[in-house]
Write an enzyme that holds these catalytic residues in place. Structure first.
Site, PDB file in Angstrom:
ATOM      1  CE  LYS A  64      27.131  54.838  29.034  1.00  0.00           C
ATOM      2  NZ  LYS A  64      27.880  54.358  27.849  1.00  0.00           N
ATOM      3  CE1 TYR A 108      27.891  58.867  25.168  1.00  0.00           C
ATOM      4  CE2 TYR A 108      25.546  58.404  25.196  1.00  0.00           C
ATOM      5  CZ  TYR A 108      26.821  58.155  25.661  1.00  0.00           C
ATOM      6  OH  TYR A 108      27.036  57.185  26.621  1.00  0.00           O
ATOM      7  CG  ASN A 150      29.917  51.334  27.479  1.00  0.00           C
ATOM      8  OD1 ASN A 150      28.923  51.934  27.893  1.00  0.00           O
ATOM      9  ND2 ASN A 150      30.806  51.888  26.684  1.00  0.00           N
ATOM     10  CG  HIS A 175      29.422  58.883  30.499  1.00  0.00           C
ATOM     11  ND1 HIS A 175      30.002  58.969  29.262  1.00  0.00           N
ATOM     12  CD2 HIS A 175      29.723  60.046  31.142  1.00  0.00           C
ATOM     13  CE1 HIS A 175      30.605  60.145  29.150  1.00  0.00           C
ATOM     14  NE2 HIS A 175      30.456  60.816  30.278  1.00  0.00           N
ATOM     15  CD  GLU A 219      30.831  64.046  29.835  1.00  0.00           C
ATOM     16  OE1 GLU A 219      31.052  63.508  28.739  1.00  0.00           O
ATOM     17  OE2 GLU A 219      31.164  63.521  30.914  1.00  0.00           O
TER      18      GLU A 219
HETATM   19  P1  DAT Z   1      33.667  56.356  26.310  1.00  0.00           P
HETATM   20  O1  DAT Z   1      32.253  56.089  26.768  1.00  0.00           O
HETATM   21  O2  DAT Z   1      34.595  55.250  26.711  1.00  0.00           O
HETATM   22  O3  DAT Z   1      34.163  57.730  26.723  1.00  0.00           O
HETATM   23  P2  DAT Z   1      33.224  57.436  23.642  1.00  0.00           P
HETATM   24  O4  DAT Z   1      33.047  58.763  24.284  1.00  0.00           O
HETATM   25  O5  DAT Z   1      34.148  57.326  22.473  1.00  0.00           O
HETATM   26  O6  DAT Z   1      33.666  56.324  24.706  1.00  0.00           O
HETATM   27  O7  DAT Z   1      31.813  56.881  23.143  1.00  0.00           O
HETATM   28  C1  DAT Z   1      30.655  57.103  23.901  1.00  0.00           C
HETATM   29  C2  DAT Z   1      29.785  55.854  23.831  1.00  0.00           C
HETATM   30  O8  DAT Z   1      29.432  55.579  22.479  1.00  0.00           O
HETATM   31  C3  DAT Z   1      30.478  54.589  24.324  1.00  0.00           C
HETATM   32  O9  DAT Z   1      30.386  54.440  25.721  1.00  0.00           O
HETATM   33  C4  DAT Z   1      29.745  53.516  23.586  1.00  0.00           C
HETATM   34  C5  DAT Z   1      29.374  54.168  22.264  1.00  0.00           C
HETATM   35  N1  DAT Z   1      30.312  53.806  21.206  1.00  0.00           N
HETATM   36  C6  DAT Z   1      31.547  54.333  21.002  1.00  0.00           C
HETATM   37  N2  DAT Z   1      32.136  53.763  19.937  1.00  0.00           N
HETATM   38  C7  DAT Z   1      31.256  52.843  19.458  1.00  0.00           C
HETATM   39  C8  DAT Z   1      31.262  51.930  18.358  1.00  0.00           C
HETATM   40  N3  DAT Z   1      32.310  51.822  17.525  1.00  0.00           N
HETATM   41  N4  DAT Z   1      30.158  51.146  18.190  1.00  0.00           N
HETATM   42  C9  DAT Z   1      29.089  51.235  19.011  1.00  0.00           C
HETATM   43  N5  DAT Z   1      29.019  52.086  20.058  1.00  0.00           N
HETATM   44  C10 DAT Z   1      30.081  52.871  20.280  1.00  0.00           C
HETATM   45 MG    MG Z   2      33.567  59.568  26.127  1.00  0.00          MG
END
Ligand code: DAT
Ligand code: MG
Length: 170
Positions: A11, A51, A125, A128, A139
């Site tokens: 990212k 997303y 973070n 991805h 994806e």
């Molecule tokens: P991952 O990236 O571990 O698959 P996800 O698909 O649930 O997690 O979420 C996608 C992204 O959204 C994640 O990398 C960071 C952001 N995100 C998820 N939950 C969040 C939260 N509670 N607050 C802020 N950003 C969040």
């Molecule tokens: Mg995810």
């Protein structure tokens, strides 16, 4: 164990922090092969489609800005998109990536070592990582055309496209 493929994105915060090499080195521990790779300037449409499962969450707008690198601007507003393939790839790569919340991630994982939460609450973070096979397929098809991957990992078809304009090398 099944052979799987998945999408990894380095990212914009990973690009900005000059972590590309560190992340690729860490991911190489899983002994997967890269079957597709490119640098992408992420459009709003691509970010929203990527997303879409989070579109009702309060942080969605900031998340879309973040993956587009809007916080960083030139020359960091881009991602490195990679398709990896190998045995049990998704579980193994997600373990190396670490938990979604960088504060909760294993400190030795990529997100634990390099991620942070901004004062606005954005999870920066760094990477991805697709979380299951159907998400990976969606994806990979969203980010890559068949010809951009060295193997046709999903069924393809030929269509005739009438192109109006194309940019070629001068
Ligand atoms: P991952 O990236 O571990 O698959 P996800 O698909 O649930 O997690 O979420 C996608 C992204 O959204 C994640 O990398 C960071 C952001 N995100 C998820 N939950 C969040 C939260 N509670 N607050 C802020 N950003 C969040
Ligand atoms: Mg995810």
């Amino acid at each position: 164990m099944a052979i799987e493929q998945l999408l990894i994105l380095i990212k914009p915060d990973g690009i900005k922090k000059s972590l590309t090499g560190n992340i690729l080195t860490k991911l190489s521990e899983a002994r997967m092969v890269i079957i597709g790779a490119k640098v992408v300037k992420v459009s709003k449409e691509l970010a929203e489609q990527h997303y879409f499962h989070l579109k009702d969450r309060p942080f969605f707008g900031e998340l879309v800005d973040y993956i587009q690198g809007k916080l960083y601007g030139e020359p960091y507003d881009r991602v490195l998109a990679l398709v990896y393939q190998g045995e049990d790839a998704i579980t193994r790569m997600r373990t190396l990536a670490g938990a979604t919340n960088p504060e909760e991630a294993d400190p030795v994982s990529i997100r634990g070592a390099y991620g942070r939460i901004t004062t606005k609450g954005v999870y920066e973070n760094v990477v991805h990582c697709s979380s299951d096979m159907s998400e990976a397929e969606r994806e990979i098809k969203l980010w890559f055309k068949p010809e951009e991957i060295v193997k046709y990992i999903y069924p393809t078809k030929k269509i005739t496209v009438e192109k109006e304009e194309e940019i070629v090398w001068e």
